[in-house]
Motif scaffolding. Structure first.
Motif, PDB file in Angstrom:
ATOM      1  N   SER A 107       0.579  -1.159   0.052  1.00  0.00           N
ATOM      2  CA  SER A 107       0.051  -0.035  -0.053  1.00  0.00           C
ATOM      3  C   SER A 107       0.907   1.227  -0.087  1.00  0.00           C
ATOM      4  O   SER A 107       0.422   2.526  -0.405  1.00  0.00           O
ATOM      5  CB  SER A 107      -1.078  -0.157   1.211  1.00  0.00           C
ATOM      6  OG  SER A 107       0.017  -0.281   2.545  1.00  0.00           O
ATOM      7  N   GLU A 108       2.096   0.979   0.333  1.00  0.00           N
ATOM      8  CA  GLU A 108       2.796   2.324   0.453  1.00  0.00           C
ATOM      9  C   GLU A 108       3.468   2.573  -0.852  1.00  0.00           C
ATOM     10  O   GLU A 108       4.144   3.760  -1.008  1.00  0.00           O
ATOM     11  CB  GLU A 108       4.093   2.241   1.320  1.00  0.00           C
ATOM     12  CG  GLU A 108       5.024   1.035   1.185  1.00  0.00           C
ATOM     13  CD  GLU A 108       6.041   0.782   1.987  1.00  0.00           C
ATOM     14  OE1 GLU A 108       7.143   0.038   2.029  1.00  0.00           O
ATOM     15  OE2 GLU A 108       5.857   1.091   3.416  1.00  0.00           O
ATOM     16  N   HIS A 109       3.332   1.947  -1.874  1.00  0.00           N
ATOM     17  CA  HIS A 109       3.960   2.176  -3.231  1.00  0.00           C
ATOM     18  C   HIS A 109       2.716   2.920  -3.878  1.00  0.00           C
ATOM     19  O   HIS A 109       1.716   2.911  -3.668  1.00  0.00           O
ATOM     20  CB  HIS A 109       4.074   0.968  -4.054  1.00  0.00           C
ATOM     21  CG  HIS A 109       5.058  -0.155  -3.473  1.00  0.00           C
ATOM     22  ND1 HIS A 109       4.572  -1.443  -3.820  1.00  0.00           N
ATOM     23  CD2 HIS A 109       6.013  -0.136  -2.811  1.00  0.00           C
ATOM     24  CE1 HIS A 109       5.632  -1.987  -3.200  1.00  0.00           C
ATOM     25  NE2 HIS A 109       6.517  -1.247  -2.753  1.00  0.00           N
ATOM     26  N   LYS A 110       3.369   3.934  -4.737  1.00  0.00           N
ATOM     27  CA  LYS A 110       2.407   4.832  -5.336  1.00  0.00           C
ATOM     28  C   LYS A 110       1.588   3.959  -6.325  1.00  0.00           C
ATOM     29  O   LYS A 110       1.955   2.960  -6.837  1.00  0.00           O
ATOM     30  CB  LYS A 110       3.213   5.897  -6.292  1.00  0.00           C
ATOM     31  CG  LYS A 110       3.938   6.822  -5.589  1.00  0.00           C
ATOM     32  CD  LYS A 110       4.478   7.899  -6.459  1.00  0.00           C
ATOM     33  CE  LYS A 110       5.403   8.756  -5.705  1.00  0.00           C
ATOM     34  NZ  LYS A 110       5.760   9.936  -6.570  1.00  0.00           N
ATOM     35  N   SER A 111       0.346   4.387  -6.633  1.00  0.00           N
ATOM     36  CA  SER A 111      -0.604   3.600  -7.298  1.00  0.00           C
ATOM     37  C   SER A 111      -0.258   3.604  -8.682  1.00  0.00           C
ATOM     38  O   SER A 111       0.032   4.664  -9.605  1.00  0.00           O
ATOM     39  CB  SER A 111      -1.863   4.134  -7.166  1.00  0.00           C
ATOM     40  OG  SER A 111      -2.779   3.797  -8.203  1.00  0.00           O
ATOM     41  N   ALA A 112      -0.351   2.373  -9.258  1.00  0.00           N
ATOM     42  CA  ALA A 112       0.086   2.110 -10.793  1.00  0.00           C
ATOM     43  C   ALA A 112      -1.075   2.767 -11.732  1.00  0.00           C
ATOM     44  O   ALA A 112      -0.662   3.015 -12.810  1.00  0.00           O
ATOM     45  CB  ALA A 112       0.213   0.818 -11.017  1.00  0.00           C
ATOM     46  N   THR A 113      -2.315   3.079 -10.987  1.00  0.00           N
ATOM     47  CA  THR A 113      -3.128   3.460 -12.012  1.00  0.00           C
ATOM     48  C   THR A 113      -3.443   5.034 -11.501  1.00  0.00           C
ATOM     49  O   THR A 113      -4.498   5.574 -11.732  1.00  0.00           O
ATOM     50  CB  THR A 113      -4.600   2.574 -11.737  1.00  0.00           C
ATOM     51  OG1 THR A 113      -4.821   2.775 -10.203  1.00  0.00           O
ATOM     52  CG2 THR A 113      -4.331   1.661 -12.504  1.00  0.00           C
ATOM     53  N   GLY A 173       0.258   6.834 -13.970  1.00  0.00           N
ATOM     54  CA  GLY A 173       0.201   5.366 -14.497  1.00  0.00           C
ATOM     55  C   GLY A 173      -0.784   5.404 -15.496  1.00  0.00           C
ATOM     56  O   GLY A 173      -0.551   4.628 -16.613  1.00  0.00           O
ATOM     57  N   ARG A 174      -1.817   6.086 -15.602  1.00  0.00           N
ATOM     58  CA  ARG A 174      -2.804   6.147 -16.657  1.00  0.00           C
ATOM     59  C   ARG A 174      -2.215   6.916 -17.924  1.00  0.00           C
ATOM     60  O   ARG A 174      -2.601   5.892 -19.152  1.00  0.00           O
ATOM     61  CB  ARG A 174      -4.191   6.934 -16.282  1.00  0.00           C
ATOM     62  CG  ARG A 174      -4.981   6.104 -15.441  1.00  0.00           C
ATOM     63  CD  ARG A 174      -6.441   6.744 -15.360  1.00  0.00           C
ATOM     64  NE  ARG A 174      -6.461   7.937 -14.633  1.00  0.00           N
ATOM     65  CZ  ARG A 174      -6.741   7.987 -13.259  1.00  0.00           C
ATOM     66  NH1 ARG A 174      -6.935   7.039 -12.676  1.00  0.00           N
ATOM     67  NH2 ARG A 174      -6.731   9.455 -12.723  1.00  0.00           N
ATOM     68  N   LEU A 175      -1.535   7.825 -17.886  1.00  0.00           N
ATOM     69  CA  LEU A 175      -0.869   8.349 -18.915  1.00  0.00           C
ATOM     70  C   LEU A 175       0.416   7.366 -19.578  1.00  0.00           C
ATOM     71  O   LEU A 175       0.112   7.121 -20.900  1.00  0.00           O
ATOM     72  CB  LEU A 175       0.096   9.660 -18.559  1.00  0.00           C
ATOM     73  CG  LEU A 175       0.656  10.608 -19.683  1.00  0.00           C
ATOM     74  CD1 LEU A 175      -0.611  10.913 -20.652  1.00  0.00           C
ATOM     75  CD2 LEU A 175       1.624  11.455 -18.953  1.00  0.00           C
ATOM     76  N   LEU A 176       1.038   6.494 -18.696  1.00  0.00           N
ATOM     77  CA  LEU A 176       2.005   5.752 -19.006  1.00  0.00           C
ATOM     78  C   LEU A 176       1.167   4.691 -20.103  1.00  0.00           C
ATOM     79  O   LEU A 176       1.557   4.273 -21.029  1.00  0.00           O
ATOM     80  CB  LEU A 176       2.608   5.068 -18.148  1.00  0.00           C
ATOM     81  CG  LEU A 176       3.576   6.030 -17.427  1.00  0.00           C
ATOM     82  CD1 LEU A 176       4.175   5.024 -16.305  1.00  0.00           C
ATOM     83  CD2 LEU A 176       4.847   6.194 -18.562  1.00  0.00           C
ATOM     84  N   TYR A 177      -0.020   4.166 -19.335  1.00  0.00           N
ATOM     85  CA  TYR A 177      -0.704   3.158 -20.284  1.00  0.00           C
ATOM     86  C   TYR A 177      -1.027   3.573 -21.708  1.00  0.00           C
ATOM     87  O   TYR A 177      -1.194   2.912 -22.421  1.00  0.00           O
ATOM     88  CB  TYR A 177      -1.968   2.664 -19.391  1.00  0.00           C
ATOM     89  CG  TYR A 177      -1.811   1.632 -18.287  1.00  0.00           C
ATOM     90  CD1 TYR A 177      -1.223   0.134 -18.837  1.00  0.00           C
ATOM     91  CD2 TYR A 177      -1.622   1.808 -16.948  1.00  0.00           C
ATOM     92  CE1 TYR A 177      -1.032  -0.782 -17.689  1.00  0.00           C
ATOM     93  CE2 TYR A 177      -1.615   1.078 -15.978  1.00  0.00           C
ATOM     94  CZ  TYR A 177      -1.242  -0.251 -16.437  1.00  0.00           C
ATOM     95  OH  TYR A 177      -0.962  -1.352 -15.461  1.00  0.00           O
ATOM     96  N   LEU A 178      -1.567   4.779 -21.622  1.00  0.00           N
ATOM     97  CA  LEU A 178      -2.238   5.457 -22.610  1.00  0.00           C
ATOM     98  C   LEU A 178      -0.970   5.512 -23.812  1.00  0.00           C
ATOM     99  O   LEU A 178      -1.330   5.201 -25.001  1.00  0.00           O
ATOM    100  CB  LEU A 178      -2.705   6.899 -22.509  1.00  0.00           C
ATOM    101  CG  LEU A 178      -3.372   7.606 -23.449  1.00  0.00           C
ATOM    102  CD1 LEU A 178      -4.909   7.067 -23.767  1.00  0.00           C
ATOM    103  CD2 LEU A 178      -3.444   8.840 -23.227  1.00  0.00           C
ATOM    104  N   ILE A 198       8.686   1.310 -18.095  1.00  0.00           N
ATOM    105  CA  ILE A 198       8.415   1.749 -16.648  1.00  0.00           C
ATOM    106  C   ILE A 198       7.150   0.948 -16.237  1.00  0.00           C
ATOM    107  O   ILE A 198       7.481   0.573 -14.808  1.00  0.00           O
ATOM    108  CB  ILE A 198       7.985   3.348 -17.089  1.00  0.00           C
ATOM    109  CG1 ILE A 198       9.144   4.161 -17.538  1.00  0.00           C
ATOM    110  CG2 ILE A 198       7.623   4.107 -15.564  1.00  0.00           C
ATOM    111  CD1 ILE A 198       9.067   5.562 -17.941  1.00  0.00           C
ATOM    112  N   LEU A 199       6.262   0.710 -17.020  1.00  0.00           N
ATOM    113  CA  LEU A 199       5.019   0.062 -16.185  1.00  0.00           C
ATOM    114  C   LEU A 199       5.520  -1.501 -15.764  1.00  0.00           C
ATOM    115  O   LEU A 199       5.028  -1.742 -14.821  1.00  0.00           O
ATOM    116  CB  LEU A 199       3.881  -0.245 -17.331  1.00  0.00           C
ATOM    117  CG  LEU A 199       3.200   1.352 -17.424  1.00  0.00           C
ATOM    118  CD1 LEU A 199       2.351   1.054 -18.689  1.00  0.00           C
ATOM    119  CD2 LEU A 199       2.546   1.776 -16.309  1.00  0.00           C
TER     120      LEU A 199
END
Lengths: 167, 441
Positions: free
Chosen positions: B2-8, B12-17, B402-403
């Protein structure tokens, strides 16, 4: 000494060393180029290359689009054969040669007698001589065994040269 | 976790895009040909993809062999926590580079021919084989992370036993393919065999964490590969601008890769520490930073002397796009970081170290793009400016990388502290099964 001052100092020092090394490289290159210069500033060939006008052999433009180069080399270009061929070609309805073209083509084909043995650049160098000096040279050529030149042809070659070179 | 930054999150959403867009364009390229997505032409058959994905990507992956050699060959034991992240970054970098190459070259179904048909005259043959061999070595170096995660103790032991022999076989096969001289094959194979026998007999100290032969093979392939990318460009002296063409281009490519490998370790360690919300390994990174300073000095010295001796210095002072690109590359990638790292405060500051290293990385990317694009004179009248879709494919590859990195770092014991936590947890349950001192490969 604070970090900002160290940064500026190091940046200036590294850039100076870089520029100094590149400048030293340029000086070294210049020295090598100067050392490679000839003792004689220019040779006769250099002068010819710089001063002599271009030799334009018109038969290469007007004739070789239909005939091969080999057609113009050899023994058949002598003793009136050129005149006969020129008259024949001028009579052709599609040839479209003017009188000026005919004179230049004639001269150009005449000079092929010399170009069989000498490079065009060598012939171009003769433009630095006077017509008398060129005539002397052609006579020297006449005396060489196997040249097959007559004194009439020698005069014709000299005139052809003047025609081609544009004097 | 939970301490990690959210991947979404928004990032994260920009990276997925971006990654998704890259995949769509790559598929479009395979369906409609390279002309549909790129401005490459007869004058510039190599462009942005070769410069960025391959030349720069490979150099940025150099951290793996540099840190592995530093720790396992040159005895820099204290840098051990940086080895696995560096190897993982290199492994991921090579996989991404191969993906980029497939998009650029096309027809991936013909790649096997390189293994069967040996073209010794071609530097590309060496490049191809090095990529193949080194990616295998990186896989072998990274596989313990997976085995440790799933507590496959028996497989881990098998890995320790067999991986050096696989590395030995790969080096011998490479020597046969590249040199084809019995004497060299016997010499290379014999020396490495003797080394492994001496390790086996205990005459040479056995590294309990990773077979040294595996590291040696990795360093060998990587060294040859980094330099041979420069060798490829020595074939075009008439086409490459004098500011970049040099007979010592392989040496320059290798030194710049070592320098950037160190910088990448710092950048990657700082960013992953930020992502995992934990303090960076400042004392280790400052040591790497000092090494980076020396690497910058060596590279700058070689580059400057090369220009001066070759008589190409005048080109640097001409007002041309090439000379501007040269100064940009040198100032951003070498001189400014060098000046930043001269101060002891900067080297021991996480921020100063990070920015200096990031500049080195950017400078390296500019350098490789200069070699591949800016410095190329096409014999034809054609010009080349990368198409937006070329840039989108590369951006997609980087985003996907990166993802994947973020996912793997959360999934596997890649980062040391993560391993400690894992170890503590498994120690409590008594089920971790990792041998003493064998926390990392």
């Amino acid at each position: 000494m604070n970090a900002r001052f160290q940064f500026v100092l190091c940046f200036c020092a590294v850039t100076s060393v870089l520029l100094l090394t590149l400048l030293a490289g340029q000086v070294r290159t210049l020295r090598v180029e100067i050392r490679a210069l000839n003792d004689q500033v220019a040779t006769r060939e250099d002068l010819v290359a710089a001063q002599a006008p271009e030799m334009r052999l018109l038969h290469e433009e007007k004739c070789t689009s239909c005939h091969t180069e080999r057609r113009f080399a050899g023994e058949h270009n002598t003793r009136g054969e050129i005149d006969a061929a020129m008259v024949h070609m001028q009579a052709m309805p599609d040839a479209g040669f003017t009188d000026e073209d005919m004179a230049k083509i004639h001269a150009s084909l005449t000079l092929l007698r010399c170009a069989r043995c000498h490079a065009v650049e060598k012939l171009r160098g003769l433009s630095l001589r006077t017509p008398e000096e060129r005539m002397d040279l052609i006579r020297t050529m006449m005396s060489k065994p196997g040249s097959g030149l007559t004194s009439d042809e020698a005069d014709e070659i000299n005139r052809a040269y003047q025609q081609v070179i544009g004097f | 976790m939970s301490e990690h930054k959210s991947a979404t999150g928004p990032g994260g959403r920009l990276l997925y895009l971006i990654a998704g867009l890259g995949i769509v364009i790559a598929l479009w390229r395979f369906a409609n040909g390279i002309g549909a997505v790129s401005n490459l032409n007869q004058g510039y058959p190599w462009g942005f993809w070769i410069g960025f994905d391959i030349l720069a990507g490979i150099a940025l992956a150099a951290g793996g062999f540099v840190v592995a050699a530093l720790v396992h060959i040159f005895g820099g034991e204290r840098y051990h926590p940086l080895v696995r992240p560096a190897i993982f970054t290199a492994f991921l970098g090579y996989l991404l580079f191969i993906t980029g190459l497939l998009v650029d070259i096309g027809r991936p179904w013909t790649f096997w021919q390189m293994i069967i048909f040996w073209h010794h005259e071609s530097p590309m043959f060496e490049v191809g084989w090095c990529v193949m061999m080194y990616t295998t070595i990186l896989f072998l170096e990274f596989v313990p992370a997976v085995l440790e995660k799933y507590k496959k103790t028996v497989w881990l032991e098998r890995w320790r036993t067999y991986s050096p022999w696989i590395a030995w076989a790969l080096v011998v096969l490479f020597t046969i393919a590249l040199i084809r001289t019995v004497a060299w094959v016997v010499a290379v194979g014999g020396v490495l065999l003797l080394f492994q026998i001496l390790v086996h007999r205990g005459v040479i100290r056995r590294d309990p964490r990773v077979p040294t032969l595996l590291i040696i093979a990795g360093v060998l392939f990587s060294t040859m590969h980094q330099s041979s990318l420069g060798t490829v460009f020595t074939m075009v002296p008439h086409k490459l601008h004098p500011l970049w063409y040099s007979p010592i281009l392989p040496v320059l490519f290798f030194t710049s890769a070592v320098m950037t490998g160190l910088a990448m370790v710092i950048v990657e360690a700082t960013l992953s520490a930020r992502y995992l919300r934990r303090p960076p390994e400042s004392d280790l990174l400052s040591g790497i930073g000092r090494g980076l300073w020396w690497a910058l000095i060596v590279y700058l010295g070689l580059r400057t002397l090369d220009l001066a001796v070759r008589g190409a210095a005048a080109e640097a002072f001409a007002v041309t796009p090439q000379s501007l690109a040269f100064w940009l590359e040198i100032l951003v990638g070498v001189v400014i970081p060098l000046a930043m790292l001269v101060s002891r405060d900067s080297v021991s500051s996480d921020r100063g170290l990070f920015w200096a290293s990031l500049l080195v990385v950017i400078g390296l990317v500019i350098n490789r793009l200069n070699v591949a694009i800016t410095g190329i004179h096409a014999a034809t009248a054609e010009r080349y400016v990368p198409h937006w879709m070329e840039i989108a494919v590369s951006a997609g590859i980087v985003s996907a990388g990166i993802l994947v990195y973020r996912a793997v770092v959360r999934w596997l014991p890649v980062i040391e502290e993560h391993q400690h936590a894992d170890r503590t947890a498994s120690g409590r349950t008594g089920a971790h099964g990792r041998p003493a001192g064998g926390s990392q490969p």
